[in-house]
Design an enzyme around this catalytic site. Structure first.
Site, PDB file in Angstrom:
ATOM      1  N   GLN A 196       0.835  -1.213   0.000  1.00 22.81           N
ATOM      2  CA  GLN A 196       0.000   0.000   0.000  1.00 22.81           C
ATOM      3  C   GLN A 196       0.869   1.261   0.000  1.00 22.81           C
ATOM      4  O   GLN A 196       0.495   2.273  -0.588  1.00 22.81           O
ATOM      5  CB  GLN A 196      -0.914   0.008   1.230  1.00 22.81           C
ATOM      6  CG  GLN A 196      -2.097  -0.924   1.164  1.00 22.81           C
ATOM      7  CD  GLN A 196      -1.804  -2.282   1.760  1.00 22.81           C
ATOM      8  OE1 GLN A 196      -0.667  -2.717   1.817  1.00 22.81           O
ATOM      9  NE2 GLN A 196      -2.831  -2.961   2.212  1.00 22.81           N
ATOM     10  N   ASP A 236      -7.658   0.947  12.051  1.00 19.93           N
ATOM     11  CA  ASP A 236      -8.829   0.179  11.607  1.00 19.93           C
ATOM     12  C   ASP A 236      -9.813  -0.041  12.739  1.00 19.93           C
ATOM     13  O   ASP A 236     -10.990  -0.314  12.499  1.00 19.93           O
ATOM     14  CB  ASP A 236      -8.386  -1.160  11.016  1.00 19.93           C
ATOM     15  CG  ASP A 236      -7.738  -0.929   9.658  1.00 19.93           C
ATOM     16  OD1 ASP A 236      -6.544  -0.582   9.628  1.00 19.93           O
ATOM     17  OD2 ASP A 236      -8.459  -1.030   8.643  1.00 19.93           O
ATOM     18  N   ASN A 266      -4.099  -1.658  13.317  1.00 23.03           N
ATOM     19  CA  ASN A 266      -3.792  -1.018  12.037  1.00 23.03           C
ATOM     20  C   ASN A 266      -2.960  -1.997  11.205  1.00 23.03           C
ATOM     21  O   ASN A 266      -2.648  -3.113  11.665  1.00 23.03           O
ATOM     22  CB  ASN A 266      -3.056   0.315  12.263  1.00 23.03           C
ATOM     23  CG  ASN A 266      -2.959   1.144  10.991  1.00 23.03           C
ATOM     24  OD1 ASN A 266      -3.949   1.323  10.282  1.00 23.03           O
ATOM     25  ND2 ASN A 266      -1.782   1.627  10.659  1.00 23.03           N
TER      26      ASN A 266
HETATM   27  O1  MRU Z   1      -5.736  -3.703   4.234  1.00 23.38           O
HETATM   28  P1  MRU Z   1      -6.010  -2.246   4.057  1.00 23.38           P
HETATM   29  O2  MRU Z   1      -5.212  -1.631   2.961  1.00 23.38           O
HETATM   30  O3  MRU Z   1      -7.486  -1.950   3.968  1.00 23.38           O
HETATM   31  O4  MRU Z   1      -5.502  -1.588   5.419  1.00 23.38           O
HETATM   32  C1  MRU Z   1      -5.639  -0.221   5.591  1.00 23.38           C
HETATM   33  C2  MRU Z   1      -5.018   0.288   6.844  1.00 23.38           C
HETATM   34  O5  MRU Z   1      -4.540  -0.450   7.667  1.00 23.38           O
HETATM   35  C3  MRU Z   1      -5.124   1.753   7.090  1.00 23.38           C
HETATM   36  O6  MRU Z   1      -4.025   2.209   7.821  1.00 23.38           O
HETATM   37  C4  MRU Z   1      -6.407   2.058   7.885  1.00 23.38           C
HETATM   38  O7  MRU Z   1      -7.511   1.424   7.310  1.00 23.38           O
HETATM   39  C5  MRU Z   1      -6.678   3.501   7.988  1.00 23.38           C
HETATM   40  S1  MRU Z   1      -7.119   4.180   6.408  1.00 23.38           S
HETATM   41  C6  MRU Z   1      -7.519   5.807   6.649  1.00 23.38           C
END
Ligand code: MRU
Length: 352
Positions: A202, A243, A253
């Site tokens: 990401q 999260d 997170n």
């Molecule tokens: O697996 P993902 O890409 O959905 O994980 C996202 C994260 O862990 C982010 O840090 C979190 O959702 C905050 S997004 C504003």
């Protein structure tokens, strides 16, 4: 908002569009080299898009799920909201099951159900208004958090961020990346580092691309370079999203966040969590009660569909971890800043 600063010029990317007929999602599996949109016309297609990470990031999956309910509602006939809520129960459950860790998904679906149950004959209109409100409130919360978080950062600071918490992960502006946008716009943040965020990348595929779209200079590092970077003195803050934030401040997170918090403490750096109040889960007492999503080991066994690991190797792929509240210097939500979070401070801010 700081009216003197034009934040809009630092915020061009949007991950989802409601057309009135369909939900269009910027396909985050394909970025940065292919900017393609996926069109969803049913609740099940939205659930599948969430599962496949076409749309991702806690707030964005909540918003997508809300539009998923609007789309699912096209398949039913009901005289009032309560009847519609009963008929949509299975669709709501399917959307809710798409991913387990980010509480924003369940939160948005609960809001949609409440909106239905409190509506009358025009329950379809009520659903659509609620989905719009969820998205609009998220954008406003992010701008507010940007100001609040940036106010904690001193001039000429460097920051390290993890995963993608930006416009791509929200209705726009971002959470941790919103703080970084605001800090850069204010001239306080002069160095931005993003880590790769293995295995789905990401950071490498999304964060540095998103910042590039907005003309924000950022430097990519390998996840394993983070402690070394901290030792150089180039960064003063680690700024991450969340999260799920529990009643005691423990925060789930993206996998790797916990080790960044440990390393930040060791090097005397500050650690900031930025998330809207929709990410706070006061019903979960502490982080060890959070379900941690495990994804296909194939995400670890290759890159971009090309196998990089010998056949027959086993891999374990938990995609979130929990940072204990004791490692967090500040939790920033649109309601304010909680320094050194404790159950008492969380209760005062979010209880009742
Ligand atoms: O697996 P993902 O890409 O959905 O994980 C996202 C994260 O862990 C982010 O840090 C979190 O959702 C905050 S997004 C504003």
């Amino acid at each position: 908002m700081n009216e003197a600063i034009d934040y809009a010029c630092y915020d061009h990317v949007r991950p989802l569009k409601w057309t009135g007929e369909a939900l269009e999602l910027l396909d985050q599996r394909k970025l940065p080299f292919h900017v393609e949109w996926v069109r969803c016309t049913s609740g099940d297609e939205v659930a599948e898009a969430i599962r496949q990470l076409i749309v991702r990031g806690a707030p964005a999956i909540g918003i997508a799920a809300a539009w998923g309910v609007v789309l699912a509602a096209r398949g039913i006939v009901a005289d009032n909201g309560a009847e519609a809520a009963r008929k949509l129960d299975v669709d709501l459950q399917r959307l809710n099951a798409a991913r387990p860790t980010a509480v924003n998904l369940a939160w948005a679906l609960a809001r949609m159900r409440d909106a239905l149950e409190n509506s009358g004959h025009d329950w379809r209109g009520a659903l659509e208004l609620e989905a719009l409100a969820i998205a609009d409130e998220d954008l406003a919360a992010n701008r507010r958090m940007g100001e609040l978080g940036a106010a904690l950062i001193e001039a000429n600071s460097g920051v390290l961020t993890h995963c993608n918490t930006g416009s791509l992960a929200t209705a726009g502006f971002g959470t941790a990346l919103g703080v970084i946008r605001a800090g850069v716009a204010q001239g306080k943040i002069t160095r931005v580092f993003a880590d790769e965020t293995r295995p789905w990348l990401q950071g490498a595929r999304l964060t540095v691309w998103e910042l590039q779209q907005d003309g924000i200079d950022a430097t990519l590092i390998a996840d394993s370079a983070a402690s070394h970077l901290m030792k150089t003195g180039a960064v003063q803050w680690v700024v991450v999203g969340a999260d799920r934030i529990c009643a005691n401040g423990d925060t789930a997170n993206k996998i790797g966040t916990y080790q960044l918090a440990i390393a930040a403490k060791h090097h005397g750096l500050k650690f900031m969590v930025v998330a809207p109040s929709s990410t706070v889960d006061m019903a979960t007492a502490s982080g060890d009660l959070i379900e941690i999503e495990e994804r296909d080991p194939a995400e670890l066994l290759g890159i971009g569909g090309v196998r990089t690991v010998a056949e027959g190797i086993r891999a374990w792929n938990p995609v979130f971890d929990v940072t204990p509240s004791g490692l967090i210097d500040a939790i920033v939500t649109e309601r304010g800043v909680i320094g050194n979070p404790t159950p008492e401070k969380m209760e005062a801010a979010f209880g009742g």
